[in-house]
Design a protein around this motif. Structure first.
Motif, PDB file in Angstrom:
ATOM      1  N   LYS A  34       0.888  -1.367  -0.122  1.00 33.97           N
ATOM      2  CA  LYS A  34      -0.198  -0.033   0.224  1.00 33.97           C
ATOM      3  C   LYS A  34       0.855   1.315   0.019  1.00 33.97           C
ATOM      4  O   LYS A  34       0.648   2.085  -0.860  1.00 33.97           O
ATOM      5  N   ASN A  35       1.848   1.131   0.908  1.00 30.50           N
ATOM      6  CA  ASN A  35       2.541   2.396   0.974  1.00 30.50           C
ATOM      7  C   ASN A  35       3.539   2.683  -0.312  1.00 30.50           C
ATOM      8  O   ASN A  35       3.694   3.797  -0.566  1.00 30.50           O
ATOM      9  N   GLU A  36       3.939   1.723  -0.774  1.00 29.03           N
ATOM     10  CA  GLU A  36       4.724   1.718  -2.071  1.00 29.03           C
ATOM     11  C   GLU A  36       3.697   2.597  -3.337  1.00 29.03           C
ATOM     12  O   GLU A  36       4.295   3.533  -3.903  1.00 29.03           O
ATOM     13  N   LEU A  37       2.658   1.866  -3.452  1.00 26.47           N
ATOM     14  CA  LEU A  37       1.554   2.433  -4.375  1.00 26.47           C
ATOM     15  C   LEU A  37       1.186   3.904  -4.131  1.00 26.47           C
ATOM     16  O   LEU A  37       1.093   4.796  -5.014  1.00 26.47           O
ATOM     17  N   GLN A  38       0.978   4.062  -2.793  1.00 26.57           N
ATOM     18  CA  GLN A  38       0.556   5.418  -2.429  1.00 26.57           C
ATOM     19  C   GLN A  38       1.699   6.586  -2.754  1.00 26.57           C
ATOM     20  O   GLN A  38       1.532   7.707  -3.193  1.00 26.57           O
ATOM     21  N   GLN A  39       2.967   6.324  -2.244  1.00 23.68           N
ATOM     22  CA  GLN A  39       4.239   7.094  -2.363  1.00 23.68           C
ATOM     23  C   GLN A  39       4.302   7.277  -4.098  1.00 23.68           C
ATOM     24  O   GLN A  39       4.386   8.599  -4.561  1.00 23.68           O
ATOM     25  N   GLN A  40       4.216   6.503  -4.854  1.00 27.36           N
ATOM     26  CA  GLN A  40       4.212   6.609  -6.471  1.00 27.36           C
ATOM     27  C   GLN A  40       3.360   7.335  -6.915  1.00 27.36           C
ATOM     28  O   GLN A  40       3.500   8.292  -7.457  1.00 27.36           O
ATOM     29  N   LEU A  41       1.901   7.134  -6.628  1.00 25.17           N
ATOM     30  CA  LEU A  41       0.573   8.120  -6.829  1.00 25.17           C
ATOM     31  C   LEU A  41       1.216   9.503  -6.574  1.00 25.17           C
ATOM     32  O   LEU A  41       0.886  10.558  -7.273  1.00 25.17           O
ATOM     33  N   LEU A  42       1.536   9.835  -5.230  1.00 24.92           N
ATOM     34  CA  LEU A  42       1.991  11.150  -4.978  1.00 24.92           C
ATOM     35  C   LEU A  42       3.045  11.535  -5.662  1.00 24.92           C
ATOM     36  O   LEU A  42       3.173  13.012  -6.074  1.00 24.92           O
ATOM     37  N   ALA A  43       3.963  10.948  -6.029  1.00 26.61           N
ATOM     38  CA  ALA A  43       5.092  11.312  -7.094  1.00 26.61           C
ATOM     39  C   ALA A  43       4.886  11.773  -7.985  1.00 26.61           C
ATOM     40  O   ALA A  43       5.008  12.834  -8.748  1.00 26.61           O
ATOM     41  N   PHE A  44       3.759  11.046  -8.913  1.00 29.29           N
ATOM     42  CA  PHE A  44       3.137  11.430 -10.110  1.00 29.29           C
ATOM     43  C   PHE A  44       2.550  12.852  -9.933  1.00 29.29           C
ATOM     44  O   PHE A  44       2.806  13.606 -10.536  1.00 29.29           O
ATOM     45  N   LYS A  45       1.888  12.836  -8.847  1.00 30.09           N
ATOM     46  CA  LYS A  45       0.911  14.274  -8.501  1.00 30.09           C
ATOM     47  C   LYS A  45       1.824  15.148  -8.382  1.00 30.09           C
ATOM     48  O   LYS A  45       1.621  16.212  -9.086  1.00 30.09           O
TER      49      LYS A  45
END
Lengths: 78, 78
Positions: A34-45
């Motif tokens: 979950k954290n990896e997915l969340q971090q990547q989504l935030l990095a995209f944003k």
């Protein structure tokens, strides 16, 4: 009452497959951390992670929505 | 100074083709009426027009950005 996170996550299926179980050659989301997915989504944003459309798609979600979407896919069977 | 509208419109190329000149079978954007494009983008954003990802993608742009993107594609050669 519709499970709102499913509505948000449904958009992802167009490229990442139903429940994030992607076709070979495409990045899968199901059952990942979950954290990896969340971090990547935030990095995209935040423009820290280059992308074809993820940088733009992620801008349409709040950070809270991105966290719920990450949790949704992390909970899916691989 | 990068032409910002080109950066916004670049995301669209992934599905709609470079400068909105789409492959057969996909909706083209190049050279279409600006107001029509703008109205449809706003309809996606406001949930009035169902879509696979356009409803979500459009939420990542301001109304002003959508107007500039519509003008950009309207100005492209078909």
């Amino acid at each position: 009452q519709v499970d709102q996170v499913k509505v948000w996550a449904a958009a992802c299926a167009n490229c990442h497959g139903t429940n994030g179980r992607a076709e070979p050659g495409m990045i899968g989301l199901a059952g990942r951390d979950k954290n990896e997915l969340q971090q990547q989504l935030l990095a995209f944003k935040n423009g820290q992670r280059p992308a074809t459309i993820m940088h733009q798609l992620s801008k349409g979600y709040s950070d809270e929505q991105l966290a719920q979407i990450a949790a949704y896919f992390a909970a899916q069977k691989k």
